[in-house]
Design a protein around this motif. Structure first.
Motif, PDB file in Angstrom:
ATOM      1  N   ASP A   6      74.459  29.412  34.078  1.00  0.00           N
ATOM      2  CA  ASP A   6      74.039  30.762  34.433  1.00  0.00           C
ATOM      3  C   ASP A   6      74.475  31.006  35.875  1.00  0.00           C
ATOM      4  OD1 ASP A   6      72.700  33.149  33.870  1.00  0.00           O
ATOM      5  OD2 ASP A   6      70.811  32.429  34.725  1.00  0.00           O
ATOM      6  N   THR A  26      76.925  32.440  31.447  1.00  0.00           N
ATOM      7  CA  THR A  26      76.311  33.774  31.462  1.00  0.00           C
ATOM      8  C   THR A  26      76.344  34.287  32.894  1.00  0.00           C
ATOM      9  OG1 THR A  26      74.138  32.691  31.629  1.00  0.00           O
ATOM     10  CG2 THR A  26      74.765  33.535  29.466  1.00  0.00           C
ATOM     11  N   ASN A  28      75.194  37.906  35.342  1.00  0.00           N
ATOM     12  CA  ASN A  28      74.469  39.178  35.347  1.00  0.00           C
ATOM     13  C   ASN A  28      74.840  39.884  36.649  1.00  0.00           C
ATOM     14  OD1 ASN A  28      72.670  38.372  37.464  1.00  0.00           O
ATOM     15  ND2 ASN A  28      71.385  37.303  35.980  1.00  0.00           N
ATOM     16  N   LEU A  31      73.946  37.957  39.843  1.00  0.00           N
ATOM     17  CA  LEU A  31      74.753  36.752  40.094  1.00  0.00           C
ATOM     18  C   LEU A  31      76.136  37.115  40.626  1.00  0.00           C
ATOM     19  CD1 LEU A  31      73.818  34.630  36.908  1.00  0.00           C
ATOM     20  CD2 LEU A  31      73.156  34.136  39.274  1.00  0.00           C
ATOM     21  N   LYS A  83      77.252  41.987  27.369  1.00  0.00           N
ATOM     22  CA  LYS A  83      75.804  41.856  27.551  1.00  0.00           C
ATOM     23  C   LYS A  83      75.193  43.243  27.782  1.00  0.00           C
ATOM     24  CE  LYS A  83      73.095  38.476  30.189  1.00  0.00           C
ATOM     25  NZ  LYS A  83      73.122  37.709  31.445  1.00  0.00           N
ATOM     26  N   THR A 107      70.152  41.187  26.392  1.00  0.00           N
ATOM     27  CA  THR A 107      69.454  40.480  27.457  1.00  0.00           C
ATOM     28  C   THR A 107      68.155  41.175  27.848  1.00  0.00           C
ATOM     29  OG1 THR A 107      69.799  39.471  29.633  1.00  0.00           O
ATOM     30  CG2 THR A 107      70.687  41.676  29.356  1.00  0.00           C
ATOM     31  N   PHE A 129      63.873  35.437  28.401  1.00  0.00           N
ATOM     32  CA  PHE A 129      63.823  34.891  29.760  1.00  0.00           C
ATOM     33  C   PHE A 129      62.576  34.023  29.955  1.00  0.00           C
ATOM     34  CE2 PHE A 129      66.659  37.652  32.673  1.00  0.00           C
ATOM     35  CZ  PHE A 129      67.614  37.795  31.686  1.00  0.00           C
ATOM     36  N   ARG A 132      60.960  33.887  33.780  1.00  0.00           N
ATOM     37  CA  ARG A 132      60.330  35.145  34.227  1.00  0.00           C
ATOM     38  C   ARG A 132      59.042  35.421  33.457  1.00  0.00           C
ATOM     39  NH1 ARG A 132      65.147  39.393  35.966  1.00  0.00           N
ATOM     40  NH2 ARG A 132      66.548  37.782  36.741  1.00  0.00           N
ATOM     41  N   ALA A 163      67.157  31.803  28.216  1.00  0.00           N
ATOM     42  CA  ALA A 163      67.644  32.111  29.568  1.00  0.00           C
ATOM     43  C   ALA A 163      66.521  31.962  30.586  1.00  0.00           C
ATOM     44  CB  ALA A 163      68.212  33.530  29.592  1.00  0.00           C
ATOM     45  N   SER A 164      66.901  32.138  31.847  1.00  0.00           N
ATOM     46  CA  SER A 164      65.933  32.005  32.941  1.00  0.00           C
ATOM     47  C   SER A 164      65.247  30.632  32.863  1.00  0.00           C
ATOM     48  CB  SER A 164      64.909  33.151  32.865  1.00  0.00           C
ATOM     49  OG  SER A 164      64.068  33.184  33.980  1.00  0.00           O
ATOM     50  N   ARG A 166      64.389  27.172  34.395  1.00  0.00           N
ATOM     51  CA  ARG A 166      64.259  26.781  35.810  1.00  0.00           C
ATOM     52  C   ARG A 166      64.144  25.272  36.003  1.00  0.00           C
ATOM     53  NH1 ARG A 166      61.241  31.492  37.517  1.00  0.00           N
ATOM     54  NH2 ARG A 166      62.651  33.226  37.041  1.00  0.00           N
ATOM     55  N   THR A 183      70.920  28.529  28.731  1.00  0.00           N
ATOM     56  CA  THR A 183      71.738  28.830  29.913  1.00  0.00           C
ATOM     57  C   THR A 183      70.914  28.510  31.143  1.00  0.00           C
ATOM     58  OG1 THR A 183      73.219  30.392  31.004  1.00  0.00           O
ATOM     59  CG2 THR A 183      71.171  31.328  30.121  1.00  0.00           C
TER      60      THR A 183
HETATM   61  C1  E4P Z   1      70.414  35.325  31.703  1.00  0.00           C
HETATM   62  O1  E4P Z   1      71.446  35.632  31.185  1.00  0.00           O
HETATM   63  C2  E4P Z   1      70.069  35.624  33.099  1.00  0.00           C
HETATM   64  O2  E4P Z   1      71.264  35.664  33.845  1.00  0.00           O
HETATM   65  C3  E4P Z   1      69.239  34.569  33.776  1.00  0.00           C
HETATM   66  O3  E4P Z   1      68.977  33.465  32.967  1.00  0.00           O
HETATM   67  C4  E4P Z   1      68.127  35.065  34.606  1.00  0.00           C
HETATM   68  O4  E4P Z   1      67.487  33.980  35.225  1.00  0.00           O
HETATM   69  P1  E4P Z   1      66.505  34.144  36.465  1.00  0.00           P
HETATM   70  O5  E4P Z   1      65.201  34.647  35.950  1.00  0.00           O
HETATM   71  O6  E4P Z   1      66.364  32.760  37.013  1.00  0.00           O
HETATM   72  O7  E4P Z   1      67.152  35.111  37.395  1.00  0.00           O
END
Ligand code: E4P
Length: 215
Positions: A6, A26, A28, A31, A83, A107, A129, A132, A163-164, A166, A183
């Motif tokens: 990501d 991925t 966004n 990023l 996306k 997304t 996500f 988040r 996604a997201s 950590r 990701t």
């Molecule tokens: C997914 O495609 C997003 O780019 C991503 O996973 C968001 O992650 P974050 O909450 O750490 O910003």
């Protein structure tokens, strides 16, 4: 389970690709902005490094604009996955894209109900996500479990792109839940390699060998 990075950072992508376990990437708008480069240029550069799906997000918020932008993005390279956000316009655009054969990553998914909409609109992947959701005091991993169960119940073809993520544990739990793809930031992917017993074991093996054969 496929592993995506990501990130829009080329160095991180080059290292990930060199490990031979990178299946895609991925990006966004945040990023890409962090890299301070022109969006389409960076997407092109990524296609030269990553041999797999590359999600590129539209900036338009209306369906017509998303379709125009998405078609241009999809034309950059066969690996581009367009996306779109999980809004009414995003779902409308996703339905149209899927009829045209353009693969879509829906997304900003935060509920199982939203994930059902993405699947019904023919999304190639949906991005719930995890981090988040955790940040907001809910259970991000339960969201992944719920979506995997519902998709399985109806044999939806849409894949779950967790996604997201950590932490390393997020990745492991997503694997247990049956997410098709995870990701993750570079640091999390790198963290998957680490175990103190691996380091200690290797040190001991080399020490024993050298002790026996160095004379
Ligand atoms: C997914 O495609 C997003 O780019 C991503 O996973 C968001 O992650 P974050 O909450 O750490 O910003």
């Amino acid at each position: 389970m496929r592993f995506f990075l990501d990130t829009a950072n080329l160095e991180e992508l080059k290292i990930g690709a060199s490990w031979g376990i990178l299946d895609g990437c991925t990006t966004n708008p945040s990023l890409i902005a962090k890299e301070g480069v022109k969006f389409e240029d960076r997407v092109r550069q990524i296609t030269e490094i990553v041999d797999g799906d590359i999600s590129a997000e539209v900036l338009a918020t209306d369906a017509k604009g998303m379709l125009e932008e998405g078609r241009k993005l999809a034309a950059i390279h066969k690996n581009i996955v367009v996306k779109v956000p999980l809004t009414k316009d995003g779902i409308q655009a996703c339905s149209a894209f899927s009829k045209e054969g353009i693969r879509v990553n829906v997304t900003l998914c935060f509920s199982p109900g939203q994930a059902i909409l993405a699947a019904k609109a023919g999304a190639y992947v949906v991005s719930p996500f995890v981090g988040r959701v955790d940040d907001s005091g809910w259970d991000g991993m339960q969201l992944i479990r719920d979506i995997c169960l519902i998709y399985k119940n109806y044999a939806f073809k849409t894949q779950v792109l967790a996604a997201s993520l950590r932490t390393v544990n997020h990745v492991i739990e997503c694997g247990k839940a049956g997410a098709h793809i995870g990701t993750m930031p570079f640091k999390v992917m790198e963290g998957l390699f680490s175990h103190p017993l691996t380091d200690r074991g290797l040190e001991q093996f080399l020490k024993d060998y050298n002790k026996a054969f160095s004379k």
